[in-house]
Design a protein around this motif. Structure first.
Motif, PDB file in Angstrom:
ATOM      1  N   SER A 209      54.851  78.909  24.417  1.00 47.81           N
ATOM      2  CA  SER A 209      54.630  79.801  23.230  1.00 47.81           C
ATOM      3  C   SER A 209      52.903  79.825  23.319  1.00 47.81           C
ATOM      4  O   SER A 209      52.148  78.754  23.835  1.00 47.81           O
ATOM      5  CB  SER A 209      54.858  79.082  22.216  1.00 47.81           C
ATOM      6  N   ARG A 211      51.119  80.323  20.602  1.00 47.26           N
ATOM      7  CA  ARG A 211      50.706  80.214  19.130  1.00 47.26           C
ATOM      8  C   ARG A 211      50.304  78.761  18.931  1.00 47.26           C
ATOM      9  O   ARG A 211      51.435  77.817  19.306  1.00 47.26           O
ATOM     10  CB  ARG A 211      52.146  80.558  18.193  1.00 47.26           C
ATOM     11  N   ASP A 214      52.830  76.639  17.157  1.00 47.11           N
ATOM     12  CA  ASP A 214      54.119  75.953  17.946  1.00 47.11           C
ATOM     13  C   ASP A 214      53.571  74.798  18.991  1.00 47.11           C
ATOM     14  O   ASP A 214      54.236  73.952  19.097  1.00 47.11           O
ATOM     15  CB  ASP A 214      54.691  77.214  18.806  1.00 47.11           C
TER      16      ASP A 214
END
Length: 601
Positions: A209, A211, A214
């Motif tokens: 990920s 992000r 995350d």
């Protein structure tokens, strides 16, 4: 070709200005951001041989072979600790492709990359693999445990073999290299645990990920499952394209108290100076700060793109991030940007060097003057790179446990290369006599809190005072000044900043922008300077003259050296080129940034 490197930075004990016997903490010098040949970009750009073991041996002061020039190099002053932080994304893949590993024969993409290597070379393989991550379509066949575990085990084993508690500390770590749309959201991450624990997990990568939320969730889960703790360090906010210190999360929602607490749980410090420029502040953000324009680097890391950093500089720099943190804390009750400040190199040569006279570049490719014109990162060449930085840690002992704890409590600071020793304590009872004490640190801890600490609820009529000391690198340049950078919120919740000259060398008086400059002794034909100006040590107690007990605030130090030569001027002279032809300053003022002390009403 540059001569053999003999310059590093001194051991903590070599500066006698601090009374070590009375000091509960000592300063230890390190680098938490070093890449080796196991990083794809390092391999493709000239480092095929400097592996993690090479990196640790070099940092400890042992002679090694430079991966590009093949000359013998050695640090005269070893580091105290090191994190090898190779990119998690396709870690060690380049070696597998070069060696035509049988592991790659089991997948179509593996065989394609081997063929690409034979036809187009290592750079083509690297850009193809990196592009798959940026496009959000990673090659799953190359992310199996069978491929990744052996490389990760080698990195762990090198750290374990070279760890010498009390003498030299290694940390097991890597880099999570999130790069949405070319914006730098990278984090270096390392654990306090040893190899037995680290072999229970594989490094989290942006293929999992891109992000941060995350990433933090993975850290939390892995910590619960294994007992490992982690420190994650954002770096190069200056090229984050307005994302690193944004006021919204990855979904575009305003930052919440939960987000803020989670971020600070895992990211207690931020890297504010390194090879790809300085991230303290920007002249557009700090127009009244005459020293704001320092090692400015504004290229985003986009592949196949002409994009440069966007105009939202607020989210790209640490000082404005700290100010934004106060604003968010006022609104939500939690501060997502309450970070300490460190420096590290981000060298991709396996060699941790941050000294201007003996800077070995970002990559192997730009480690020699003849290659400085070549592009090293998208839209930037070797001249663009900065010889920086280092992290200093105030810790009880040179061990994983004690150094890791110092990161967590933010008793750390950044320098752009020199080993200046910097102390900052804040409290409400310091007086001028405290600056004259031989046991300054003992006084500081007894009467206040160190950098990274908190002050609260000032008594009526009292303003915070700060016990401040800076000592030059004994093998470097004298000091020009110490400044306090203050950020605060007004009654309307709007943030402001101000820079105070709190100690000037040579007895100069602060007259704002009319303050007499310290001078410049750099010889533009040789790069040599003279310590005939500036001071070896600056010590003071400073009290905030503009304090309002009802306003949230932070205070950190910026310590400036006298001018010295930038590495590009030295390379230009070596090449017989006019130093001003390279479009970078001939001289710079190296500096240190302390972690802040925060005041909360």
């Amino acid at each position: 070709m540059k001569k053999q490197l003999l310059a590093s930075l001194m051991a903590a004990a070599s500066c006698s200005a601090f009374n070590a016997s009375a000091t509960p903490t000592q300063v230890y010098w390190g680098d938490t951001h070093l890449h080796t040949s196991y990083s794809g970009d390092a391999f493709a750009m000239g480092d095929e041989t400097a592996d993690p073991d090479t990196a640790y041996r070099f940092a400890k002061g042992q002679p090694v072979i430079h991966p590009y020039s093949r000359v013998r190099v050695q640090l005269e002053r070893p580091l105290d600790f090191l994190v090898v932080a190779d990119h998690a994304e396709y870690m060690g893949l380049m070696q597998l492709v070069r060696d035509k590993s049988p592991l790659l024969e089991k997948s179509d993409i593996g065989k394609q990359l081997v063929q690409m290597w034979d036809e187009k070379g290592s750079k083509a393989v690297y850009y193809n693999a990196a592009g798959s991550i940026v496009k959000g379509a990673p090659y799953e066949e190359l992310l199996t445990q069978a491929i990744r575990q052996p490389i990760w085990d080698k990195i762990i084993d090198a750290a374990e073999t070279n760890n010498e508690p009390g003498t030299f500390t290694t940390f097991i770590g890597w880099e999570w290299s999130s790069m949405p749309g070319g914006a730098n959201l990278h984090r270096v991450v390392f654990t306090d645990k040893g190899g037995e624990t680290a072999k229970q997990f594989l490094p989290y990568s942006s293929a999992d990920s891109d992000r941060p939320e995350d990433f933090w969730a993975w850290l939390d889960q892995t910590s619960s499952e294994t007992g490992a703790d982690f420190v994650a360090i954002p770096h190069n906010a200056n090229i984050s394209n307005g994302l690193m210190f944004n006021d919204v999360d990855s979904n575009g929602h305003p930052i919440s108290a939960s987000y803020a607490r989670t971020r600070m749980r895992w990211e207690p410090v931020a890297e504010v100076t390194q090879i790809k420029g300085d991230s303290e502040t920007h002249p557009e953000l700090s127009p009244d700060d005459e020293f704001a324009d320092f090692e400015t680097f504004e290229h985003v890391m986009a592949f196949n793109s002409e994009a440069d950093a966007q105009s939202d500089q607020v989210s790209n720099y640490a000082r404005s991030g700290l100010k934004r943190g106060l604003e968010i804390e006022q609104q939500t009750g939690a501060n997502p940007f309450k970070f300490g400040m460190i420096g590290s190199t981000d060298s991709h040569t396996g060699l941790s060097t941050a000294s201007e006279p003996n800077f070995w570049g970002k990559f192997g490719l730009d480690s020699i003057p003849e290659n400085m014109d070549q592009e090293t990162t998208p839209h930037a060449d070797g001249w663009s790179m900065s010889a920086a930085g280092m992290v200093a840690v105030w810790a009880e002992n040179n061990t994983r446990e004690d150094i890791f704890a110092a990161f967590k409590r933010k008793e750390v600071y950044a320098t752009t290369g020199p080993r200046m020793q910097v102390r900052l304590f804040g409290g409400f009872d310091f007086d001028a006599a405290d600056a004259q004490q031989n046991d300054l640190a003992e006084v500081g801890y007894r009467k206040g809190v160190p950098m990274g600490g908190d002050l609260t609820k000032a008594e009526e009529g009292k303003a915070p005072s700060f016990l401040i000391q800076a000592v030059k690198d004994p093998e470097g340049a004298n000091l020009d000044r110490i400044q306090v950078v203050k950020g605060w919120l007004d009654a309307d919740g709007k943030s402001h900043e101000k820079v105070y000259n709190v100690a000037l060398s040579e007895g100069r008086k602060d007259r704002g922008k009319d303050t007499r400059p310290v001078g410049n002794t750099v010889d533009l034909e040789t790069g040599h300077y003279q310590n005939s100006i500036g001071d070896a040590e600056l010590v003071t107690v400073w009290q905030d003259p503009d304090f309002d007990a009802n306003q949230r605030a932070f205070y950190y130090l910026r310590v400036l050296q006298i001018p010295t030569a930038r590495h590009t001027m030295l390379d230009a002279v070596a090449l017989g080129r006019p130093h001003d032809e390279v479009n970078f300053p001939a001289v710079i003022q190296e500096r240190a940034y302390s972690s802040p002390i925060w005041y909360t009403p």
